[in-house]
Design a protein around this motif. Structure first.
Motif, PDB file in Angstrom:
ATOM      1  N   THR A 136       0.838  -1.266   0.067  1.00  0.00           N
ATOM      2  CA  THR A 136      -0.103   0.015   0.032  1.00  0.00           C
ATOM      3  C   THR A 136       0.754   1.159  -0.013  1.00  0.00           C
ATOM      4  O   THR A 136       1.947   1.149   0.355  1.00  0.00           O
ATOM      5  N   GLY A 137       0.284   2.168  -0.538  1.00  0.00           N
ATOM      6  CA  GLY A 137       1.200   3.713  -0.460  1.00  0.00           C
ATOM      7  C   GLY A 137       1.931   3.636  -1.584  1.00  0.00           C
ATOM      8  O   GLY A 137       1.765   2.848  -2.858  1.00  0.00           O
ATOM      9  N   VAL A 138       3.086   4.193  -1.919  1.00  0.00           N
ATOM     10  CA  VAL A 138       4.097   4.161  -2.878  1.00  0.00           C
ATOM     11  C   VAL A 138       5.117   3.085  -2.454  1.00  0.00           C
ATOM     12  O   VAL A 138       5.975   3.207  -1.596  1.00  0.00           O
ATOM     13  N   ALA A 139       4.977   2.014  -2.919  1.00  0.00           N
ATOM     14  CA  ALA A 139       5.963   0.737  -2.794  1.00  0.00           C
ATOM     15  C   ALA A 139       6.022   0.049  -4.077  1.00  0.00           C
ATOM     16  O   ALA A 139       5.182  -0.246  -4.853  1.00  0.00           O
ATOM     17  N   ASP A 140       7.465  -0.314  -4.273  1.00  0.00           N
ATOM     18  CA  ASP A 140       7.687  -1.161  -5.534  1.00  0.00           C
ATOM     19  C   ASP A 140       7.916  -2.384  -5.003  1.00  0.00           C
ATOM     20  O   ASP A 140       8.857  -3.221  -4.697  1.00  0.00           O
ATOM     21  N   GLY A 141       6.448  -3.246  -5.001  1.00  0.00           N
ATOM     22  CA  GLY A 141       6.544  -4.564  -4.419  1.00  0.00           C
ATOM     23  C   GLY A 141       6.296  -4.670  -2.890  1.00  0.00           C
ATOM     24  O   GLY A 141       6.492  -3.818  -2.199  1.00  0.00           O
ATOM     25  N   CYS A 142       5.889  -5.805  -2.739  1.00  0.00           N
ATOM     26  CA  CYS A 142       5.412  -6.074  -1.358  1.00  0.00           C
ATOM     27  C   CYS A 142       6.509  -6.122  -0.192  1.00  0.00           C
ATOM     28  O   CYS A 142       7.704  -6.807  -0.558  1.00  0.00           O
ATOM     29  N   HIS A 143       6.513  -5.260   0.811  1.00  0.00           N
ATOM     30  CA  HIS A 143       8.071  -5.293   1.446  1.00  0.00           C
ATOM     31  C   HIS A 143       7.374  -4.500   2.844  1.00  0.00           C
ATOM     32  O   HIS A 143       6.415  -3.869   2.987  1.00  0.00           O
ATOM     33  N   LEU A 144       7.967  -4.651   4.011  1.00  0.00           N
ATOM     34  CA  LEU A 144       8.082  -3.825   5.017  1.00  0.00           C
ATOM     35  C   LEU A 144       9.101  -2.621   4.722  1.00  0.00           C
ATOM     36  O   LEU A 144      10.473  -2.907   4.683  1.00  0.00           O
ATOM     37  N   HIS A 145       8.556  -1.441   5.182  1.00  0.00           N
ATOM     38  CA  HIS A 145       9.457  -0.257   5.275  1.00  0.00           C
ATOM     39  C   HIS A 145       9.562   0.020   7.017  1.00  0.00           C
ATOM     40  O   HIS A 145       8.510   0.269   7.395  1.00  0.00           O
ATOM     41  N   PHE A 146      10.897  -0.283   7.409  1.00  0.00           N
ATOM     42  CA  PHE A 146      10.791  -0.175   8.867  1.00  0.00           C
ATOM     43  C   PHE A 146      11.737   0.902   9.075  1.00  0.00           C
ATOM     44  O   PHE A 146      12.842   1.297   8.741  1.00  0.00           O
ATOM     45  N   GLU A 147      11.330   1.942  10.154  1.00  0.00           N
ATOM     46  CA  GLU A 147      12.050   2.931  10.547  1.00  0.00           C
ATOM     47  C   GLU A 147      12.378   2.913  12.018  1.00  0.00           C
ATOM     48  O   GLU A 147      11.430   2.398  12.805  1.00  0.00           O
ATOM     49  N   LEU A 148      13.264   3.522  12.578  1.00  0.00           N
ATOM     50  CA  LEU A 148      13.779   3.400  13.865  1.00  0.00           C
ATOM     51  C   LEU A 148      14.110   4.982  14.219  1.00  0.00           C
ATOM     52  O   LEU A 148      15.125   5.578  13.515  1.00  0.00           O
ATOM     53  N   TRP A 149      13.455   5.556  15.193  1.00  0.00           N
ATOM     54  CA  TRP A 149      13.575   6.864  15.506  1.00  0.00           C
ATOM     55  C   TRP A 149      14.009   7.087  16.966  1.00  0.00           C
ATOM     56  O   TRP A 149      13.765   6.485  17.998  1.00  0.00           O
ATOM     57  N   THR A 150      14.765   7.845  17.160  1.00  0.00           N
ATOM     58  CA  THR A 150      15.466   8.075  18.429  1.00  0.00           C
ATOM     59  C   THR A 150      14.443   8.940  19.254  1.00  0.00           C
ATOM     60  O   THR A 150      13.327   9.511  18.581  1.00  0.00           O
ATOM     61  N   ALA A 151      14.749   8.957  20.531  1.00  0.00           N
ATOM     62  CA  ALA A 151      13.729   9.783  21.698  1.00  0.00           C
ATOM     63  C   ALA A 151      14.016  11.124  21.196  1.00  0.00           C
ATOM     64  O   ALA A 151      14.752  11.809  20.923  1.00  0.00           O
ATOM     65  N   PRO A 152      12.526  11.936  21.379  1.00  0.00           N
ATOM     66  CA  PRO A 152      11.342  11.559  22.035  1.00  0.00           C
ATOM     67  C   PRO A 152      10.346  10.791  21.088  1.00  0.00           C
ATOM     68  O   PRO A 152       9.231  10.535  21.569  1.00  0.00           O
ATOM     69  N   GLY A 153      11.138  10.553  19.774  1.00  0.00           N
ATOM     70  CA  GLY A 153      10.304   9.512  19.061  1.00  0.00           C
ATOM     71  C   GLY A 153       9.933  10.390  17.497  1.00  0.00           C
ATOM     72  O   GLY A 153      10.277  11.194  17.191  1.00  0.00           O
ATOM     73  N   TRP A 154       8.975   9.633  16.862  1.00  0.00           N
ATOM     74  CA  TRP A 154       8.406   9.689  15.429  1.00  0.00           C
ATOM     75  C   TRP A 154       7.829  11.317  15.545  1.00  0.00           C
ATOM     76  O   TRP A 154       6.823  11.293  15.972  1.00  0.00           O
ATOM     77  N   TYR A 155       8.534  12.007  14.373  1.00  0.00           N
ATOM     78  CA  TYR A 155       7.889  13.368  14.428  1.00  0.00           C
ATOM     79  C   TYR A 155       7.638  14.037  15.562  1.00  0.00           C
ATOM     80  O   TYR A 155       6.533  14.759  15.650  1.00  0.00           O
ATOM     81  N   SER A 156       8.219  13.666  16.747  1.00  0.00           N
ATOM     82  CA  SER A 156       7.884  14.530  18.160  1.00  0.00           C
ATOM     83  C   SER A 156       9.090  14.905  18.905  1.00  0.00           C
ATOM     84  O   SER A 156       9.389  14.851  19.967  1.00  0.00           O
ATOM     85  N   GLY A 157      10.365  15.118  17.820  1.00  0.00           N
ATOM     86  CA  GLY A 157      11.287  15.614  18.327  1.00  0.00           C
ATOM     87  C   GLY A 157      12.699  14.610  18.226  1.00  0.00           C
ATOM     88  O   GLY A 157      13.596  15.147  18.480  1.00  0.00           O
ATOM     89  N   GLY A 158      12.312  13.426  17.651  1.00  0.00           N
ATOM     90  CA  GLY A 158      13.309  12.221  17.449  1.00  0.00           C
ATOM     91  C   GLY A 158      13.775  12.500  15.988  1.00  0.00           C
ATOM     92  O   GLY A 158      13.185  13.563  15.183  1.00  0.00           O
TER      93      GLY A 158
END
Length: 378
Positions: free
Chosen positions: A340-362
């Motif tokens: 789903t979304g913009v994806a070239d084939g079936c896959h997991l796009h995995f992100e790792l965000w530093t504290a304090p987190g995803w789009y909240s200062g990390g």
């Protein structure tokens, strides 16, 4: 075998559910049976005994079937007295016979017969001898998982005993936690549980030992040790689990962290797998965001326990059924690999965000080394 009456509910529920909403109600599984009170052994009991079933997706169980031997003549049903994600307690009904058990939840989804068997024995005919039975509920446990590190033990003598336990790191012999001595009655099942932390922190992966020391009540540690029984039970402790629960391969080139894609930098690592391959939570925690976005497709953000970081899962095959604030457990199924979304084939796009987190200062960091580490341990 399961009686026709026990299976009637699941067939109706599945037929009514259609093809969507596959995560609304997980199929329960029973992986272990242990007696709790009025026992004749760790996994032997009599009518009126309380037993605990351990397993997966047990929090909505509404019926327990004691299956006995083949056929339905000796099947007996009972309602649970308490339920939780990883356990159900139930009283053994009159007429129950030795054999496996099965459970059904209030959506009608039923487990198969358990591999574990409950021995139903009359207390008057139970064999009793000196010593203790002890076992771990699971040989492998994940931090923040549904199944906890739990030791159950049964004192076979009629008289009370003094019990003292330690949790030991097997490789070094280091005692990481000591439990105070308690006096326990004979012929009862006792249990100890570890939450997976030491001094408020999650320790390293590896093999740990429960070490249990028992002696007759009233004796002291300075007395002769000949009357002391020492039992050790090992288990493997793992902090995190690889997110793809099936065959996969790591993306290279444009699928790597930092690669230039469409005028922007790739903020995660792509891991390819067949569409529909199950995804599990790397570590249990709270859902921080869940939704749909034009590029990410169906996505989920989890704030895992004890890390300060956020884990982000994108391109999930179906709309996420979790909501902000929901609790998830390590290894719990959270969706399926999709495109789903913009994806070239079936896959997991995995992100790792530093504290304090995803789009909240990390900020996003390369998850590749973490994924490889989880791969080795899973």
């Amino acid at each position: 075998m399961l009686s026709a009456a026990f299976l009637a509910g699941p067939a109706v529920a599945v037929a009514a559910s259609g093809s969507g909403g596959s995560f609304a109600s997980e199929t329960p599984q029973v992986t272990g049976i242990a007696c709790v009170t009025a026992c004749t052994g760790l996994d032997s009991a009599g009518p009126g005994s309380v037993v605990r079933l351990s397993g997966e997706a047990l929090d909505r169980v509404s019926a327990v079937a004691f299956l006995g031997a083949d056929g339905i003549a000796d099947d007996r049903m009972a309602a649970p007295t308490a339920t939780g994600p990883g356990s159900v307690t139930v009283t053994v009904p009159a007429g129950a016979a030795s054999g496996p058990v099965a459970v059904a939840n209030d959506d009608g989804n039923a487990s198969g017969p358990s591999r574990a068997r409950l021995a139903v024995v009359s207390p008057a005919t139970a064999v009793s001898s000196g010593g203790v039975e002890a076992r771990v509920e699971a040989r492998r446990v994940f931090y923040a998982g549904r199944r906890k590190a739990r030791l159950s033990y049964f004192v076979r003598s009629a008289g009370p005993a003094s019990a003292r336990a330690e949790l030991v790191k097997a490789r070094t012999g280091t005692v990481v936690r000591s439990y105070p001595a308690v006096t326990v009655p004979g012929r009862t099942v006792q249990s100890l549980e570890w939450d997976g932390t030491v001094g408020g922190k999650v320790p390293s992966d590896g093999t740990y030992l429960w070490r249990l020391r028992l002696r007759p009540a009233g004796t002291t540690a300075t007395m002769a040790q000949s009357g002391e029984t020492v039992v050790e039970q090992p288990f493997e402790f793992v902090r995190d689990r690889f997110p793809i629960l099936g065959r996969y391969r790591f993306g290279t080139g444009a699928g790597e962290f930092g690669a230039a894609r469409g005028g922007r930098s790739h903020q995660g690592r792509d891991v390819f797998a067949a569409c529909g391959t199950p995804l599990g939570a790397v570590r249990g925690g709270r859902v921080k965001f869940a939704g749909v976005q034009s590029r990410a497709g169906n996505y989920l953000v989890i704030d895992p326990d004890g890390t300060g970081q956020d884990h982000v899962y994108m391109h999930l095959r179906r709309k996420v059924t979790f909501r902000k604030g929901d609790r998830v457990f390590t290894g719990q199924r959270i969706g399926e690999v999709g495109d789903t979304g913009v994806a070239d084939g079936c896959h997991l796009h995995f992100e790792l965000w530093t504290a304090p987190g995803w789009y909240s200062g990390g900020r996003p960091i390369d998850p590749s080394s973490a994924l490889r580490r989880w791969e080795r341990r899973s």
